[in-house]
Enzyme design. Sequence first.
Site, short mmCIF file in Angstrom:
data_model
loop_
_atom_site.label_atom_id
_atom_site.label_comp_id
_atom_site.label_asym_id
_atom_site.label_seq_id
_atom_site.Cartn_x
_atom_site.Cartn_y
_atom_site.Cartn_z
N GLY A 294 0.78 -1.11 -0.05
CA GLY A 294 0.01 -0.16 -0.07
C GLY A 294 0.78 1.33 -0.04
CD GLU B 87 -13.78 16.96 5.16
OE1 GLU B 87 -13.12 15.94 4.55
OE2 GLU B 87 -12.89 17.76 5.89
P1 FAD Z 1 -4.79 4.91 2.37
O1 FAD Z 1 -4.38 6.21 2.30
O2 FAD Z 1 -5.99 4.39 1.87
O3 FAD Z 1 -3.77 3.86 1.17
C1 FAD Z 1 -4.02 2.56 0.91
C2 FAD Z 1 -3.33 2.27 -0.18
O4 FAD Z 1 -3.31 0.88 -0.67
C3 FAD Z 1 -3.78 2.93 -1.50
O5 FAD Z 1 -3.16 3.50 -2.32
C4 FAD Z 1 -4.86 1.57 -2.12
O6 FAD Z 1 -4.81 1.79 -3.66
C5 FAD Z 1 -3.86 0.54 -1.77
N1 FAD Z 1 -4.28 -0.88 -1.83
C6 FAD Z 1 -5.47 -1.30 -1.33
N2 FAD Z 1 -5.70 -2.50 -1.61
C7 FAD Z 1 -4.66 -2.84 -2.11
C8 FAD Z 1 -4.47 -4.19 -2.74
N3 FAD Z 1 -4.94 -5.38 -2.72
N4 FAD Z 1 -3.16 -4.17 -3.55
C9 FAD Z 1 -2.52 -3.14 -3.73
N5 FAD Z 1 -2.72 -1.98 -3.21
C10 FAD Z 1 -3.87 -1.79 -2.44
N6 FAD Z 1 -7.83 11.79 7.71
C11 FAD Z 1 -7.25 13.06 8.34
O7 FAD Z 1 -6.57 12.70 9.22
N7 FAD Z 1 -7.46 14.25 7.86
C12 FAD Z 1 -8.67 14.52 7.13
O8 FAD Z 1 -8.93 15.65 6.57
C13 FAD Z 1 -9.13 13.32 6.26
N8 FAD Z 1 -10.25 13.73 5.25
C14 FAD Z 1 -10.89 12.47 4.61
C15 FAD Z 1 -11.77 12.75 3.73
C16 FAD Z 1 -12.10 11.56 3.09
C17 FAD Z 1 -13.33 12.10 2.02
C18 FAD Z 1 -11.84 10.25 3.44
C19 FAD Z 1 -12.42 9.28 2.60
C20 FAD Z 1 -11.12 10.03 4.24
C21 FAD Z 1 -10.35 11.24 5.20
N9 FAD Z 1 -9.52 10.99 6.09
C22 FAD Z 1 -8.94 11.98 6.76
C23 FAD Z 1 -9.14 9.66 6.55
C24 FAD Z 1 -7.72 9.36 5.90
O9 FAD Z 1 -7.80 9.45 4.56
C25 FAD Z 1 -7.49 7.67 6.03
O10 FAD Z 1 -7.52 7.44 7.46
C26 FAD Z 1 -6.05 7.42 5.65
O11 FAD Z 1 -6.04 7.54 4.15
C27 FAD Z 1 -5.50 6.00 5.74
O12 FAD Z 1 -3.96 5.94 5.41
P2 FAD Z 1 -3.64 4.47 4.93
O13 FAD Z 1 -2.18 4.64 4.54
O14 FAD Z 1 -3.91 3.51 6.05
O15 FAD Z 1 -4.36 3.97 3.60
P1 NAD Z 2 -17.43 7.45 10.33
O1 NAD Z 2 -17.33 6.11 10.86
O2 NAD Z 2 -16.66 8.32 11.19
O3 NAD Z 2 -18.87 8.12 10.26
C1 NAD Z 2 -19.78 7.32 9.84
C2 NAD Z 2 -21.01 7.94 10.34
O4 NAD Z 2 -22.26 7.26 9.75
C3 NAD Z 2 -21.40 7.78 11.73
O5 NAD Z 2 -21.92 9.15 12.17
C4 NAD Z 2 -22.43 6.89 11.87
O6 NAD Z 2 -23.17 6.86 13.16
C5 NAD Z 2 -23.22 6.89 10.44
N1 NAD Z 2 -24.02 5.70 10.29
C6 NAD Z 2 -23.56 4.33 10.70
N2 NAD Z 2 -24.47 3.50 9.86
C7 NAD Z 2 -25.56 4.40 9.64
C8 NAD Z 2 -26.76 4.19 9.05
N3 NAD Z 2 -27.35 2.91 8.92
N4 NAD Z 2 -27.69 4.95 8.62
C9 NAD Z 2 -27.30 6.41 8.88
N5 NAD Z 2 -26.00 6.66 9.51
C10 NAD Z 2 -25.29 5.77 9.75
O7 NAD Z 2 -16.92 7.52 8.75
P2 NAD Z 2 -16.16 8.62 7.91
O8 NAD Z 2 -16.88 9.86 7.95
O9 NAD Z 2 -15.99 7.80 6.54
O10 NAD Z 2 -14.71 8.57 8.63
C11 NAD Z 2 -13.88 7.81 8.50
C12 NAD Z 2 -12.53 8.04 9.25
O11 NAD Z 2 -11.90 8.93 8.47
C13 NAD Z 2 -12.69 8.57 10.52
O12 NAD Z 2 -11.84 8.23 11.48
C14 NAD Z 2 -12.81 10.24 10.37
O13 NAD Z 2 -12.27 11.00 11.56
C15 NAD Z 2 -11.50 10.17 9.20
N6 NAD Z 2 -12.03 11.41 8.44
C16 NAD Z 2 -11.56 12.65 8.87
C17 NAD Z 2 -11.74 13.84 8.16
C18 NAD Z 2 -11.32 15.07 8.66
O14 NAD Z 2 -10.33 15.02 9.74
N7 NAD Z 2 -11.40 16.36 7.99
C19 NAD Z 2 -12.72 13.66 7.01
C20 NAD Z 2 -13.13 12.64 6.63
C21 NAD Z 2 -12.80 11.58 7.13
#
Ligand code: FAD
Ligand code: NAD
Length: 397
Positions: free
Chosen positions: A11, A169
């Site tokens: 990853g 977001e």
């Molecule tokens: P990832 O960053 O998800 O990387 C995993 C990698 O593994 C990817 O490149 C994927 O392609 C690869 N991979 C997966 N499966 C396979 C496979 N079978 N074979 C080969 N490669 C594979 N966190 C924050 O702290 N601040 C934020 O503002 C924030 N905003 C977010 C906004 C959104 C919309 C989302 C969805 C999440 C956000 N998060 C945020 C959470 C954060 O993005 C994740 O916690 C973070 O990406 C985890 O990092 P990771 O290295 O574990 O995995």
């Molecule tokens: P999450 O698990 O944090 O939130 C999911 C939400 O869906 C919860 O509030 C839960 O109560 C709700 N939910 C669950 N089942 C449901 C149902 N049946 N019907 C309606 N609502 C339901 O997941 P996420 O928002 O994808 O975040 C994942 C991780 O990524 C978290 O750790 C979060 O802190 C992180 N993240 C951080 C940021 C940031 O820091 N700006 C942005 C995005 C994600």
Amino acid sequence: MSTIPKIVILGAGYGGIMTAQRLQKELNYNEADVTLVNKHDYHYFTTHLHMPAAGTDTLENAHVSISKLIDEFKIDFVKSTVKEIRTQEKKVILEDGTLSYDYLVIGLGGETETFGIPGLAEYAMSIRSINSVRAIREHIEQQFAQYKQDKREDRLNVVVGGAGFTGIEFVGELTDRLPQLCRTHGIDPSLVNIYNIEAAPTALPGFDPELVDYAMKLLTKKGVTFKIATAIKECTPESVILATGEEIKAATIVWTGGIRGSRLIEQAGFESMRARVKVDEFLRVPGQDNIFIIGDNSLMINPENERPFPPTAQMAMQQGPVAASNIVASIRNQPLKKFTYQNKGTVASLGKGEAIGVVGSKKLKGFWAAQLKKVIDIRWLFIIGGVSLAMRKGKFF
Ligand code: FAD
Ligand code: NAD
């Protein structure tokens, strides 16, 4: 045959890239062979994906080629999908080959958790990768274009299931994007509905109540209809059904209701909770000193409240360098470093020029919180790719 230890990193997300970059810095010439495996030849900024999903930023700004982030003289990059981890044999099975390892770092990131809710896996989209957000963006654009032909009202309805940070977001971006799409297609914006449905008694459960209130009032004013304390219990091809029995028709359903670790973790036989492994203080799998798990696949308990830390990029990017240093220390028979998480705060965007955040004891909202969010995003680009990546991909003010 080479006796140099083999290190394999699975990853190239936040954790994997940080591990690779630290290894290439710390290892001496010929001290170890390092291989980084990733499904795609690019690293994507998961924290930015809500924007291209809604169409408020380009997909181009959400990813960068892995070759630009690592020194390919020091790290072998393999573009492939991991199919299986065989710990007994110290092997990783790829879609097109096998790798053996002495040290393994697993950073495969999270997967969508649907909690077995009928229809979600089949009919709802999710914000997880470049490909998944491209699909969401194209789907929404297609619905608006088709509405002009058939006037089906549900084409203008978007349901976002879950009001955690991802859901909040994303709806924030939709409130900016959908009025633009209405102008492009000559559609009356009052016909558009954005529903954000949350099972818990509040949006952003666990976050500062004053900031949650600010976010909900702002997003409601921008056109979001919240349904709080109302779980989605089923998803159909054209609607969601809530626990109250209410059915909401929508051509676009995006599930942001939770994540789990990678299924490969469970298949490998590691003891885990929703595919997240409770690692030791050095980030190793208990009892397997050569396997490190980081990011969304790891689980660490917050000593302050005895609950798991949420899976975040912030956590993954702090764990990567410690896992790397501990592998180097293991190879050199030196003492390992304990991992201690440092919470640098949480900032969530609410669309253009708006955000909420908590940094230390300080609460932030509005314009300054939005600027801080940009600084955080640009900081990541700077850390992994220096000034040139920050200048190329960072969205400046
Ligand atoms: P990832 O960053 O998800 O990387 C995993 C990698 O593994 C990817 O490149 C994927 O392609 C690869 N991979 C997966 N499966 C396979 C496979 N079978 N074979 C080969 N490669 C594979 N966190 C924050 O702290 N601040 C934020 O503002 C924030 N905003 C977010 C906004 C959104 C919309 C989302 C969805 C999440 C956000 N998060 C945020 C959470 C954060 O993005 C994740 O916690 C973070 O990406 C985890 O990092 P990771 O290295 O574990 O995995
Ligand atoms: P999450 O698990 O944090 O939130 C999911 C939400 O869906 C919860 O509030 C839960 O109560 C709700 N939910 C669950 N089942 C449901 C149902 N049946 N019907 C309606 N609502 C339901 O997941 P996420 O928002 O994808 O975040 C994942 C991780 O990524 C978290 O750790 C979060 O802190 C992180 N993240 C951080 C940021 C940031 O820091 N700006 C942005 C995005 C994600």
